[in-house]
Design a protein around this motif. Structure first.
Motif, short mmCIF file in Angstrom:
data_model
loop_
_atom_site.label_atom_id
_atom_site.label_comp_id
_atom_site.label_asym_id
_atom_site.label_seq_id
_atom_site.Cartn_x
_atom_site.Cartn_y
_atom_site.Cartn_z
N UNK A 1 0.85 -1.20 0.00
CA UNK A 1 0.00 0.00 0.00
C UNK A 1 0.88 1.24 0.00
N UNK A 2 1.88 1.25 0.87
CA UNK A 2 2.73 2.43 1.02
C UNK A 2 3.53 2.70 -0.24
N UNK A 3 3.73 1.70 -1.06
CA UNK A 3 4.55 1.85 -2.25
C UNK A 3 3.74 1.86 -3.54
N UNK A 4 2.51 2.30 -3.47
CA UNK A 4 1.73 2.39 -4.70
C UNK A 4 2.51 3.22 -5.71
N UNK A 5 2.65 2.72 -6.91
CA UNK A 5 3.39 3.50 -7.91
C UNK A 5 2.64 4.77 -8.29
N UNK A 6 3.38 5.71 -8.82
CA UNK A 6 2.76 6.92 -9.32
C UNK A 6 1.78 6.56 -10.41
N UNK A 7 0.60 7.15 -10.35
CA UNK A 7 -0.45 6.85 -11.34
C UNK A 7 0.03 7.28 -12.73
N UNK A 8 -0.18 6.39 -13.70
CA UNK A 8 0.10 6.70 -15.10
C UNK A 8 -1.24 7.02 -15.76
N UNK A 9 -1.52 8.29 -15.89
CA UNK A 9 -2.83 8.73 -16.36
C UNK A 9 -2.95 8.62 -17.87
N UNK A 10 -4.09 8.10 -18.27
CA UNK A 10 -4.44 7.99 -19.69
C UNK A 10 -5.96 8.08 -19.78
N UNK A 11 -6.50 8.48 -20.93
CA UNK A 11 -7.95 8.54 -21.07
C UNK A 11 -8.57 7.14 -20.94
N UNK A 12 -9.60 7.01 -20.11
CA UNK A 12 -10.25 5.73 -19.86
C UNK A 12 -11.76 5.87 -19.89
N UNK A 13 -12.41 4.78 -20.23
CA UNK A 13 -13.87 4.71 -20.19
C UNK A 13 -14.25 3.98 -18.91
N UNK A 14 -14.87 4.68 -17.96
CA UNK A 14 -15.23 4.08 -16.68
C UNK A 14 -16.16 2.89 -16.86
N UNK A 15 -17.13 2.99 -17.78
CA UNK A 15 -18.05 1.87 -18.00
C UNK A 15 -17.31 0.61 -18.46
N UNK A 16 -16.29 0.78 -19.31
CA UNK A 16 -15.52 -0.38 -19.75
C UNK A 16 -14.78 -1.03 -18.59
N UNK A 17 -14.21 -0.21 -17.70
CA UNK A 17 -13.51 -0.75 -16.54
C UNK A 17 -14.46 -1.52 -15.63
N UNK A 18 -15.63 -0.95 -15.38
CA UNK A 18 -16.63 -1.61 -14.51
C UNK A 18 -17.06 -2.93 -15.14
N UNK A 19 -17.35 -2.93 -16.42
CA UNK A 19 -17.78 -4.15 -17.11
C UNK A 19 -16.70 -5.22 -17.03
N UNK A 20 -15.46 -4.82 -17.24
CA UNK A 20 -14.35 -5.77 -17.17
C UNK A 20 -14.23 -6.41 -15.79
N UNK A 21 -14.29 -5.61 -14.74
CA UNK A 21 -14.15 -6.14 -13.38
C UNK A 21 -15.35 -7.00 -13.01
N UNK A 22 -16.56 -6.56 -13.33
CA UNK A 22 -17.74 -7.34 -12.97
C UNK A 22 -17.77 -8.69 -13.68
N UNK A 23 -17.17 -8.76 -14.87
CA UNK A 23 -17.14 -10.05 -15.58
C UNK A 23 -16.34 -11.09 -14.80
N UNK A 24 -15.42 -10.64 -13.98
CA UNK A 24 -14.63 -11.56 -13.16
C UNK A 24 -15.48 -12.20 -12.06
N UNK A 25 -16.58 -11.56 -11.72
CA UNK A 25 -17.46 -12.05 -10.66
C UNK A 25 -18.70 -12.76 -11.19
N UNK A 26 -18.80 -12.90 -12.49
CA UNK A 26 -19.97 -13.58 -13.07
C UNK A 26 -19.97 -15.03 -12.60
#
Length: 182
Positions: free
Chosen positions: A10-35
């Motif tokens: 936790x203490x060593x979280x890397x610096x965020x590498x920001x890029x344009x993202x679609x939040x809906x795509x991220x949510x869909x991807x993660x929820x598919x892991x719980x199907x």
């Protein structure tokens, strides 16, 4: 040892590498892991189409979504019918302009005890027998590093819950984060 290792990570979280993202795509991807075929769990997903893209670190935001959803699943383990809801929507300022994108994760678990609610973002605070108390700490750090905010609270009414009212913000959020649009 596990707790110390997780805190070190936790203490060593890397610096965020920001890029344009679609939040809906991220949510869909993660929820598919719980199907799965859990007959006692219902997941309602309400993703607002056409949301503005956000600047974010995909890996770190995946971790946020995963932690929030995992917490909701664990919070409902003792419920006879387990209900989880995931929403995305646009947040608006007082002039009605979009000033962020919001993710809300809600469940029908028992909620937090009042003493716990005030401390959920502190290290090693957990109501789970096997919990380390670092999940929401990590979520908060990642969200803040992305310029957003996270809020936690107990739902004021039983399910079914009303739709999100982004205009006046009257809904008490269970867990959410906001990010400025790209």
């Amino acid at each position: 040892k596990l707790m110390v290792d997780e805190f070190r990570d936790y203490a060593r979280l890397p610096t965020a590498r920001l890029a344009p993202l679609n939040l809906n795509d991220l949510v869909t991807e993660i929820l598919s892991l719980y199907a799965d075929t859990d007959p006692n769990r219902t997941v309602r997903v309400h993703l607002t189409p056409g949301l503005p893209r956000i600047l974010g670190d995909g890996g770190q935001l995946r971790q946020v979504i995963h932690n929030l959803f995992k917490n909701a699943i664990e919070a409902t383990e003792k419920q006879p019918v387990r209900l989880l809801e995931v929403f995305t929507d646009a947040a608006h300022n007082t002039a009605g302009q979009i000033n962020g994108v919001r993710l809300v994760v809600r469940d029908n678990g028992p909620g937090f005890a009042p003493a716990m609610l005030a401390r959920v973002f502190e290290r090693y605070v957990s109501s789970k027998a096997k919990g380390t108390g670092l999940g929401l700490v990590i979520v908060k750090k990642i969200v803040q590093d992305h310029g957003g905010r996270v809020e936690v609270g107990n739902r004021p009414e039983p399910f079914p819950l009303p739709e999100i009212d982004a205009e006046n913000g009257s809904l008490l959020l269970t867990e959410s984060f906001v990010r400025r649009p790209l």
